[in-house]
Design an enzyme around this catalytic site. Structure first.
Site, PDB file in Angstrom:
ATOM      1  N   GLU A   4      40.013  40.925  30.339  1.00  0.00           N
ATOM      2  CA  GLU A   4      38.687  40.315  30.517  1.00  0.00           C
ATOM      3  C   GLU A   4      38.174  39.748  29.191  1.00  0.00           C
ATOM      4  OE1 GLU A   4      36.961  43.092  34.111  1.00  0.00           O
ATOM      5  OE2 GLU A   4      37.303  44.023  32.197  1.00  0.00           O
ATOM      6  N   ASP A 189      39.622  41.917  44.417  1.00  0.00           N
ATOM      7  CA  ASP A 189      40.203  42.645  45.561  1.00  0.00           C
ATOM      8  C   ASP A 189      39.105  42.936  46.583  1.00  0.00           C
ATOM      9  OD1 ASP A 189      39.791  44.758  43.117  1.00  0.00           O
ATOM     10  OD2 ASP A 189      39.125  45.606  45.019  1.00  0.00           O
TER      11      ASP A 189
END
Ligand code: ADE
Length: 224
Positions: A4, A189
């Site tokens: 990230e 997800d």
């Protein structure tokens, strides 16, 4: 996560000074006229909280923006869509023994931590081409949600659209320190509602990280 942070450094083409102190590594940089302090918080609420408090104590901070990935709790949202937290709750706080609703931190003056309105107004003006930008509640807990029943329970109980493991802790620290914050998360997800969340997370976390990093770039472009 490192993925990230790398996405942010790449998307903003950041050149940085690396500062190491105790267990903390800070990347001090700038973008346009903004001074940026980037820090890799690690995973989970405690890691997120200690890193947030560290930068608030060490630097002069106008606002905190937490960027990363999350699991979707909404049937309306798909992989790569971005959720901007209207507010955040720590979903694993359970003091029901004292008749408090799940998520309520005892003796705290609020149930959820609200993002800074002026930052929300600016980020919601950004036009996305191929994905949705959705405003809604994000919940955080020290659990990777990979279970349909649990995901549906959290979604229903908290009215949440995404789950992750740090945002509400960062928001909590900012609330106590009276510092404005914003949480931006791209969906990696479905939190176990479709298939095994871990698989999709492993496959899509880089794409989702890049997407939330691109959004922060667009936000920094428009923040005065
Ligand atoms: N971060 C990304 N996906 C997640 C999930 N399913 N649960 C908790 N944190 C997440």
């Amino acid at each position: 996560m490192q993925e990230e942070l790398d996405s942010i450094i790449n998307a903003l083409h950041l050149k940085y000074e690396r500062i190491e102190e105790k267990c903390f590594t800070v990347f001090k940089s700038s973008y346009l006229h903004h001074e940026l302090i980037c820090i890799l918080s690690g995973i989970g609420k405690v890691n997120a909280a200690i890193h947030t408090q560290y930068i608030l104590d060490k630097f002069v901070i106008d606002c905190i923006i937490n960027v990363g990935v999350a699991g979707s709790l909404s049937k309306e949202l798909s992989f790569g869509d971005v959720v901007i937290a209207s507010d955040l709750v720590e979903h694993d706080v359970d003091v029901a023994a004292f008749d408090l609703p799940l998520g309520q931190i005892p003796r705290m003056d609020t149930f959820s931590f609200s993002s800074e309105k002026s930052l929300l107004d600016k980020v919601m003006l950004i036009q996305a081409q191929k994905y949705k930008i959705h405003l809604g509640r994000i919940v955080s807990g020290d659990q990777f949600i990979d279970n349909k029943e649990k995901a549906e329970f959290i979604s229903k109980h908290f009215g949440a659209v995404a789950c992750e493991m740090e945002g509400a802790a960062i928001a909590h620290v900012c609330h106590v320190n009276k510092i404005p914050f914003l949480v931006i998360r791209a969906l990696s997800d479905m939190a176990g509602c479709d298939d095994v969340a871990r698989h999709s997370f492993n496959e899509l976390k880089d794409m989702a990280s890049l997407r939330s990093a691109q959004l922060i770039k667009q936000l920094l472009d428009v923040i005065g």
